[in-house]
Design an enzyme around this catalytic site. Sequence first.
Site, short mmCIF file in Angstrom:
data_model
loop_
_atom_site.label_atom_id
_atom_site.label_comp_id
_atom_site.label_asym_id
_atom_site.label_seq_id
_atom_site.Cartn_x
_atom_site.Cartn_y
_atom_site.Cartn_z
N SER A 145 28.14 14.63 101.50
CA SER A 145 28.88 14.47 100.25
C SER A 145 27.93 14.64 99.08
O SER A 145 26.72 14.67 99.24
CB SER A 145 29.59 13.12 100.21
OG SER A 145 28.67 12.07 100.36
N CYS A 146 28.51 14.74 97.90
CA CYS A 146 27.77 14.95 96.66
C CYS A 146 26.60 13.96 96.56
O CYS A 146 26.79 12.78 96.84
CB CYS A 146 28.71 14.77 95.48
SG CYS A 146 27.97 15.15 93.89
N PRO A 147 25.44 14.43 96.22
CA PRO A 147 25.06 15.76 95.75
C PRO A 147 24.45 16.65 96.83
O PRO A 147 23.92 17.72 96.53
CB PRO A 147 24.01 15.45 94.70
CG PRO A 147 23.25 14.29 95.30
CD PRO A 147 24.33 13.47 96.00
N ASP A 204 33.20 18.71 101.98
CA ASP A 204 33.41 17.94 100.76
C ASP A 204 34.16 18.80 99.76
O ASP A 204 33.65 19.82 99.30
CB ASP A 204 32.05 17.51 100.20
CG ASP A 204 32.16 16.73 98.89
OD1 ASP A 204 33.28 16.33 98.52
OD2 ASP A 204 31.12 16.53 98.24
#
Length: 81
Positions: A17-19, A44
């Site tokens: 997931s981010c980042p 994601d």
Amino acid sequence: MSTEYTVTETLDVSGESCPMPVVKTKGAVDDLSEGDVLEVLATDSGSLSDISGWAETTDGVELLDQEEDGDEYRHYVRTTA
């Protein structure tokens, strides 16, 4: 996928997931030669806007295409420098 480019390398960031999709994409692009195309596989949904935004603000890369297939997202990034 467009026939205008050939994938040089594939990066699988599924489950990240981010980042991390952007961080790992940048790392992979740094190892490519000019004109190479990186295919990024992600799960994601935020990667659509994250990788697009990163490519728009980063010299030496061009976002060629993004595809959505259910819960999988594919991004195609070409190095331009």
